[in-house]
Design an enzyme around this catalytic site. Sequence first.
Site, PDB file in Angstrom:
ATOM      1  N   SER A 184     -30.515  11.107 -25.449  1.00 22.06           N
ATOM      2  CA  SER A 184     -29.741  11.813 -24.446  1.00 22.06           C
ATOM      3  C   SER A 184     -30.112  13.300 -24.437  1.00 22.06           C
ATOM      4  O   SER A 184     -31.264  13.645 -24.210  1.00 22.06           O
ATOM      5  CB  SER A 184     -28.248  11.585 -24.679  1.00 22.06           C
ATOM      6  OG  SER A 184     -27.507  11.959 -23.548  1.00 22.06           O
ATOM      7  N   ASP A 272     -29.011   3.998 -15.722  1.00 22.67           N
ATOM      8  CA  ASP A 272     -28.405   4.732 -16.834  1.00 22.67           C
ATOM      9  C   ASP A 272     -26.925   4.984 -16.551  1.00 22.67           C
ATOM     10  O   ASP A 272     -26.559   5.620 -15.569  1.00 22.67           O
ATOM     11  CB  ASP A 272     -29.141   6.061 -17.030  1.00 22.67           C
ATOM     12  CG  ASP A 272     -28.660   6.825 -18.232  1.00 22.67           C
ATOM     13  OD1 ASP A 272     -27.551   7.386 -18.172  1.00 22.67           O
ATOM     14  OD2 ASP A 272     -29.381   6.878 -19.255  1.00 22.67           O
ATOM     15  N   HIS A 339     -26.657   3.598 -21.987  1.00 23.87           N
ATOM     16  CA  HIS A 339     -27.175   4.951 -22.203  1.00 23.87           C
ATOM     17  C   HIS A 339     -27.411   5.118 -23.707  1.00 23.87           C
ATOM     18  O   HIS A 339     -26.483   5.028 -24.493  1.00 23.87           O
ATOM     19  CB  HIS A 339     -26.162   5.982 -21.705  1.00 23.87           C
ATOM     20  CG  HIS A 339     -26.592   7.411 -21.881  1.00 23.87           C
ATOM     21  ND1 HIS A 339     -27.554   7.997 -21.081  1.00 23.87           N
ATOM     22  CD2 HIS A 339     -26.199   8.365 -22.755  1.00 23.87           C
ATOM     23  CE1 HIS A 339     -27.713   9.263 -21.449  1.00 23.87           C
ATOM     24  NE2 HIS A 339     -26.907   9.510 -22.476  1.00 23.87           N
TER      25      HIS A 339
END
Length: 395
Positions: A184, A272, A339
């Site tokens: 991330s 995502d 994610h």
Amino acid sequence: MAPSNLPAALLLLLLLASSGPLRPTLSGAAPLEPVEVSLVAGAQEKGAVCLDGTPPGYHLQRGSGDGSGSWLVHLEGGGWCSTLKDCSGRRMSVLGSSKFMKPLQFAGHGIFDSDEIYNPDFYNWNKVYVRYCDGASFAGDAEGQAQDGTTVYFRGLRIYEAVIGELMEKGLANATQVLFTGCSAGGLATILHCDDFSARFPQQVSVKCFADAGFFLDVKDISGERSFWSFYNRVVQLQTSVAQGLPCQQGPNRELIKSIRTPMFILNSAYDSWQIQNVLLPTSSSPEKTWLSCKDNIRNCNSTQIKVLDEIRNTMINDLKVINDKADWGMFIDSCFTHCQTLFRVSWSSPTSPRLGNKNIAKVVGDWYFGRSQGVKEIDCEYPCNPTCNSLPPP
């Protein structure tokens, strides 16, 4: 080593990141002992501090056997803070202060797993989990004044330099093979620092980068606005000093990855969940009730909404076409509503993990890193075509 200066264009491309991606934690029951946090020595003298001025930390688990000369260095994710108030608030959490950093459990957690069955290529490597406490993907270098008069430190770039420098002294400098990773906001940091990190090693050392859920898209939300640009501008103003004079420009992630010379692997979901929830459907866009349900879980989306999500997928696939010209790069772009997928056994390598070409993520990444397959670039079909995604719980 003094903090390196990121080119303005590269630092600006940080702004394609989001304000608060999910921050996967390495917690939960597992049979092995948790890994203690190590605080960087002399951090305050270097100005390499968390938002509250405490020294940054990392967790180091030593490798063994034929993995004793191999290193996995991972940059933690955890979103961004874009105002002094938000960043000041982070100082009372693990995302802004090492005072709250506790031991982490590596066992059973994806690429950190020490079980050869579930992590066959990296199970016995030296593994480092670098904590994220600066609020801007290990890239800022400035400071601000909180409302109570205390200083808020934006020193992510110095943290990166100090942590890597200390790890080099602890054996990283003698590594024979290295994988530099992040998830991330940490995945974006991996992209930004990839070439700098690689340049610290002799040419004969195998150094590659692996960004998980770090490829953020510049797309309009459902109201037709690019609502995150105001957020991006605030991050620029907070996290860079006036002397740097960072201009407010725009540019897609694809332009950034064009310039990277080090071999890299891109792992992302084309659907995502964080980007759908926060870039396409932010609260500011006032999504209708049906969109709120879709935002929560892609299985609740109707056919019209899926078409909108397909456009997001197509944008990502199109932007990633630049990788096709990079023979030593790889990618795994699935159609799962998720994610960050490296830190969990259920998505990394379990019997029910998502698969492309009958290979799970662990297998594809290992084949890419060790050169066991040519052209490791896997792209999934459109949702809901892949039944192996169904084993993943909603985010």
